[in-house]
Design a protein around this motif. Structure first.
Motif, PDB file in Angstrom:
ATOM      1  N   SER A 260       0.806  -1.224   0.000  1.00 54.06           N
ATOM      2  CA  SER A 260       0.000   0.000   0.000  1.00 54.06           C
ATOM      3  C   SER A 260       0.836   1.270   0.000  1.00 54.06           C
ATOM      4  CB  SER A 260      -0.924   0.012   1.227  1.00 54.06           C
ATOM      5  OG  SER A 260      -0.135   0.055   2.407  1.00 54.06           O
TER       6      SER A 260
ATOM      7  N   VAL B 117      -6.155   3.699   4.412  1.00 59.24           N
ATOM      8  CA  VAL B 117      -5.289   3.392   3.277  1.00 59.24           C
ATOM      9  C   VAL B 117      -4.015   2.702   3.714  1.00 59.24           C
ATOM     10  CG1 VAL B 117      -3.931   5.540   3.200  1.00 59.24           C
ATOM     11  CG2 VAL B 117      -4.505   4.344   1.066  1.00 59.24           C
ATOM     12  N   SER B 118      -3.610   2.869   4.965  1.00 61.89           N
ATOM     13  CA  SER B 118      -2.371   2.272   5.451  1.00 61.89           C
ATOM     14  C   SER B 118      -2.608   1.042   6.314  1.00 61.89           C
ATOM     15  CB  SER B 118      -1.592   3.303   6.276  1.00 61.89           C
ATOM     16  OG  SER B 118      -2.312   3.683   7.446  1.00 61.89           O
TER      17      SER B 118
ATOM     18  N   ALA C 230      -4.977  -3.528   3.848  1.00 63.93           N
ATOM     19  CA  ALA C 230      -4.783  -2.866   2.556  1.00 63.93           C
ATOM     20  C   ALA C 230      -3.415  -3.207   1.987  1.00 63.93           C
ATOM     21  CB  ALA C 230      -4.939  -1.352   2.718  1.00 63.93           C
TER      22      ALA C 230
END
Length: 328
Positions: free
Chosen positions: A252, A320-321, A325
């Motif tokens: 990611s 997102v982190s 992901a």
């Protein structure tokens, strides 16, 4: 942007601005003069907490360990920065100096005296067990750290690079023996290193009210946006840590940089500022640790003291982190 607040280090009486300046670069990638300039700039910008270790920087050819402490001590004497206890708070660590490896009682006693001499202090504010020592009974280590508090050589105890189970064991031993308890924990934690949240350490920090000071907060420069391509690791002027940083491009990593870009642009700040501001808002975190090799790197770090991210920005960065992901 808002004015920076103060934060207390666990149950201790120590209060700091919520950003720690990492001293690992002093005497390594930052020479004496540049180190002095960075320290001056950090304090002038509102910082007052400096983190180092007795082993920094023994890995450099020709070094023997203690170089960072010696530079900080020289700076403190030159600037008269110990005229008041409130001026600056110093944390250092024991177990990696080549002459004092491990955490046996006699080793710790000898190491703390040398750290005090290099730093030019009568008392170290926060003293960490840097790495767990499987060859020394934990009872011995716990007892000698408490002894140092009673002797007036250190004010507070911290643990670094311990598993959750061993931190819990430290507390059990300390309570059973009537010893002083740790107040701080230093784990590896950042937007791209989220294991702290699930490996039991955050749960221990919450139960024991430990102040958490994450190291590698900027993932060796990756979260400052320095490395967006593998070739950046070999570019002229790249940090010695660059090869490790570019590994985060996998998984990611690129998506994290894209979200950091978006949030940074919205606030008119640098990526490093956003990365540190996110970390500062995580449960149990008292202050992220970040290093600066040059004065020019300081503004982005110090800006994190005053940047308050919106709830939706914190959520977006966390999403997102997230480890899931990264696995996808």
């Amino acid at each position: 942007m808002t004015a920076p607040t103060r934060t207390r280090i666990g149950a201790s009486e120590l209060e700091i601005a919520p950003l720690a300046l990492g001293g690992n670069v002093f005497g390594w990638t930052a020479d004496r003069d540049e180190s002095f300039a960075v320290l001056d700039g950090f304090v002038a910008g509102g910082g007052d907490f400096i983190d180092t270790a007795d082993g920094y920087s023994h890995w450099v050819p020709g070094h023997g360990g203690g170089e960072s402490e010696a530079i900080i001590g020289e700076w403190l004497r030159a600037r008269g920065s110990r005229g008041s206890r409130a001026d600056v708070t110093i944390a250092t660590k024991v177990s990696t100096h080549p002459d004092h490896l491990g955490l046996a009682a006699d080793t710790v006693r000898a190491a703390v005296d040398e750290s005090l001499e290099r730093l030019g202090l009568d008392e170290i504010d926060l003293y960490y067990a840097h790495f767990d020592d499987a060859d020394t009974p934990l009872e011995e280590t716990v007892a000698v750290f408490s002894e140092l508090v009673d002797a007036g050589k250190i004010r507070a105890i911290g643990v670094s690079n311990y598993t959750a189970e061993r931190v819990e064991e430290w507390f059990r031993i300390a309570r059973a023996g009537g010893h002083h308890l740790p107040v701080a924990l230093q784990p590896h934690y950042s937007l791209v290193e989220r294991g702290f949240e699930t490996n039991g350490l955050r749960a221990v920090a919450e139960r024991e009210e430990l102040a958490v000071f994450p190291y590698y907060s900027l993932a060796r420069g990756f979260l400052a946006g320095k490395y967006r391509d593998a070739a950046d690791a070999s570019a002229a002027g790249a940090s010695p840590r660059a090869p490790e940083a570019v590994k985060y491009l996998a998984g990611s990593g690129r998506a994290v940089l894209a979200e950091l870009d978006r949030v940074a642009e919205a606030h008119g700040v640098e990526l490093a500022t956003v990365s540190l501001a996110w970390l500062r808002r995580q449960p149990t975190v008292a202050a992220p640790i970040a290093s600066a090799r040059t004065v020019g790197q300081l503004p982005a770090l110090l800006a994190a003291l005053a940047l308050d991210l919106a709830p939706e920005e914190l959520v977006a960065l966390s999403a997102v982190s997230a480890p899931a992901a990264a696995a996808g």
